[in-house]
Every structure is written in structure tokens, then in C-alpha cells.
Design a protein around this motif. Sequence first.
Motif, PDB file in Angstrom:
ATOM      1  N   SER A   1       0.832  -1.225  -0.053  1.00  0.00           N
ATOM      2  CA  SER A   1       0.017  -0.120  -0.107  1.00  0.00           C
ATOM      3  C   SER A   1       0.717   1.393   0.054  1.00  0.00           C
ATOM      4  N   GLU A   2       2.113   1.103   0.549  1.00  0.00           N
ATOM      5  CA  GLU A   2       3.020   2.540   0.671  1.00  0.00           C
ATOM      6  C   GLU A   2       3.453   2.763  -0.990  1.00  0.00           C
ATOM      7  N   ARG A   3       3.437   1.598  -1.771  1.00  0.00           N
ATOM      8  CA  ARG A   3       3.794   1.821  -3.371  1.00  0.00           C
ATOM      9  C   ARG A   3       2.458   2.231  -3.791  1.00  0.00           C
TER      10      ARG A   3
ATOM     11  N   GLY B   1       2.168 -14.170   8.314  1.00  0.00           N
ATOM     12  CA  GLY B   1       2.087 -12.760   8.390  1.00  0.00           C
ATOM     13  C   GLY B   1       3.171 -12.105   7.692  1.00  0.00           C
ATOM     14  N   LEU B   2       2.684 -10.848   7.163  1.00  0.00           N
ATOM     15  CA  LEU B   2       3.809 -10.098   6.526  1.00  0.00           C
ATOM     16  C   LEU B   2       3.977  -8.945   7.408  1.00  0.00           C
ATOM     17  N   ILE B   3       5.131  -8.518   8.282  1.00  0.00           N
ATOM     18  CA  ILE B   3       5.321  -7.794   9.421  1.00  0.00           C
ATOM     19  C   ILE B   3       6.289  -6.641   8.998  1.00  0.00           C
TER      20      ILE B   3
ATOM     21  N   TYR C   1      -1.647 -12.234   6.806  1.00  0.00           N
ATOM     22  CA  TYR C   1      -2.069 -11.040   7.187  1.00  0.00           C
ATOM     23  C   TYR C   1      -1.091 -10.128   7.473  1.00  0.00           C
ATOM     24  N   GLY C   2      -1.225  -8.978   7.248  1.00  0.00           N
ATOM     25  CA  GLY C   2      -0.375  -7.917   7.512  1.00  0.00           C
ATOM     26  C   GLY C   2      -0.991  -6.566   8.090  1.00  0.00           C
ATOM     27  N   GLY C   3      -0.083  -6.311   9.205  1.00  0.00           N
ATOM     28  CA  GLY C   3      -0.959  -4.964   9.647  1.00  0.00           C
ATOM     29  C   GLY C   3      -0.845  -4.755  11.363  1.00  0.00           C
TER      30      GLY C   3
HETATM   31  C1  PEP Z   1       3.530  -3.645   6.390  1.00  0.00           C
HETATM   32  O1  PEP Z   1       3.968  -2.600   5.985  1.00  0.00           O
HETATM   33  O2  PEP Z   1       3.800  -4.687   5.383  1.00  0.00           O
HETATM   34  C2  PEP Z   1       3.357  -3.923   7.730  1.00  0.00           C
HETATM   35  C3  PEP Z   1       2.484  -5.065   7.806  1.00  0.00           C
HETATM   36  O3  PEP Z   1       3.741  -2.839   8.572  1.00  0.00           O
HETATM   37  P1  PEP Z   1       3.544  -2.915  10.215  1.00  0.00           P
HETATM   38  O4  PEP Z   1       3.696  -4.464  10.644  1.00  0.00           O
HETATM   39  O5  PEP Z   1       4.348  -1.970  11.095  1.00  0.00           O
HETATM   40  O6  PEP Z   1       2.002  -2.493  10.546  1.00  0.00           O
END
Ligand code: PEP
Length: 254
Positions: A101-103, A234-236, A213-215
Motif C-alpha cells: 500500500s505504501e507503493r 504474516g507480513l510484518i 495477514y499484515g498490519g
Molecule cells: C507492512 O508494512 O507490511 C506492515 C504490515 O507493517 P506493520 O507490521 O508495521 O503494520
Amino acid sequence: MPQNRRPLIAGNWKMNGLKADGQALAKALGEQMRAESDPVFDMLVCPPFTLIANVGETIDGSGIALGAQDCHPADKGAHTADISAAMLRDLGCQFVIVGHSERRTDHGEMDQEVKAKAEAAQASDLTAIICIGETEHQRDDGKTFDVVKTQLTGSLPNSSDSSNTVIAYEPVWAIGTGRTPSNDEVQEVHALIRDGLSQALGDDQAAAVRVLYGGSMKPENARELIALPDVDGGLIGGASLKAEDFWAIAESCT
Ligand code: PEP
């Protein structure tokens, strides 16, 4: 997290770390992983481009996979400052994140471009981690399902299968904020994604593709999130910058 999908714990370091930081983090994780006789999870780190080679050397042989945070859709050419999937593969990467989402926000990336990047990744033998997720405004307007389905359909190449594709559901409002959806809300979106994968790739592939899941995933909430039936790791972001926290998240899979 059913038995047939091995959880993936992926760290997105974003634009963080100088050489010494990256090396220290990679070294600590590599040592932990080497000491693990039979890990029940796959671990991946995605450093900034500048650290990929160095981190790759540090984790070499540890079983931790190496990835990048973006790639260009073309395989080479006049694209100043861009990096191709083939270049990443050449550095030893196995994964690349696309459509974060940052891209999408900072660089105006739309689904079509994300799809082209995922195709380029797959063509270079990389696994594309395709990120999708709604903004807070879209959730408040009751549009989460529509947005996620549209992004999935628009960003997923036809050539996708469980060996070259991972989906990451990342509600934009949960990234770096300390807020997360409820477990039920996470599961319902993941089930929707699984359903979308079935329509696009068939039931067998849909059952095998990992959906992360990420966030704001952290040691305190990882276990319950990863235990949800359609969450496969997770994507962390933030918590992947501390070896202790990232490792604790991975241990939640046991
Ligand atoms: C991310 O940017 O992919 C992310 C999940 O960040 P955070 O774990 O810091 O919320």
C-alpha cells in the motif's frame, strides 16, 4: 492455518537500516534459525535494496529466505533507479513484495502495474507477494469486500499458482498504527480472498496458495491471527526490525 499450507513469516524492513543494522538483525535471526532443528514455518526477510547482498551472505545456509520489496515490470532497459526481477534473482532473492500500500500510495501504483510486476517476478522464478487491502475510509463505507476483490482480480497474473504466488491482506489503516481488525473480520476477508482465488485459479490452487495477514502484527496478537483457518502467516513491518519480536511471532506458529 491448516496443515497443508506451511506458514510463512515474512519481514518487510521497508526503508530502514544501514549496513551494520541489517547485518546484526540478519545475524541474530540466522543464529536462531540454525538452532531450530525442525521449524514448522518458513521465514523470509525483505531488506531494502541496498542491504540485500549483505543480508543474503549473512543468512546463507540458515534456511531463511531472501526477498525484496519491489521490482520493475520490465526485465531490463532505460529505467533509471529501477531494479528488475532478474536482478533480484541474481542476488539470491526468492521472493518479492509487489503492490504494497505504501507503493500504491507513494508511487500511484494501480492494479495493472502490480499485476505486471507480479508477472515479471514469476517469469524470473521469484514468488510474488501481492499486497491488497482497503483504506479506513473504504472500510467505513462498507466497501472492504469490493475493494479487496477488485484488487485481487486486477493484480493477480493468470500464471499464478501456489509455487509462485502469495497474497498478503493488509488493511491500510492497520499498517504501522497498532490497530488491527477483529479476528472475525480478518478471517472473513481471508475467506473472501480464498474464494476469489478459487474463481481465478481453481479450487486446488486456491487451497494451496498462502494468504498472509499484515498490519500491526506483533508477538502479542500473532498466535490468534495465525491460528485463523485462512491465515497462513504474516507480513510484518515494524516488529520485523527487532529480532526478538520477529522470532517470537514465528514461534507463534508452533
Ligand atoms: C507492512 O508494512 O507490511 C506492515 C504490515 O507493517 P506493520 O507490521 O508495521 O503494520
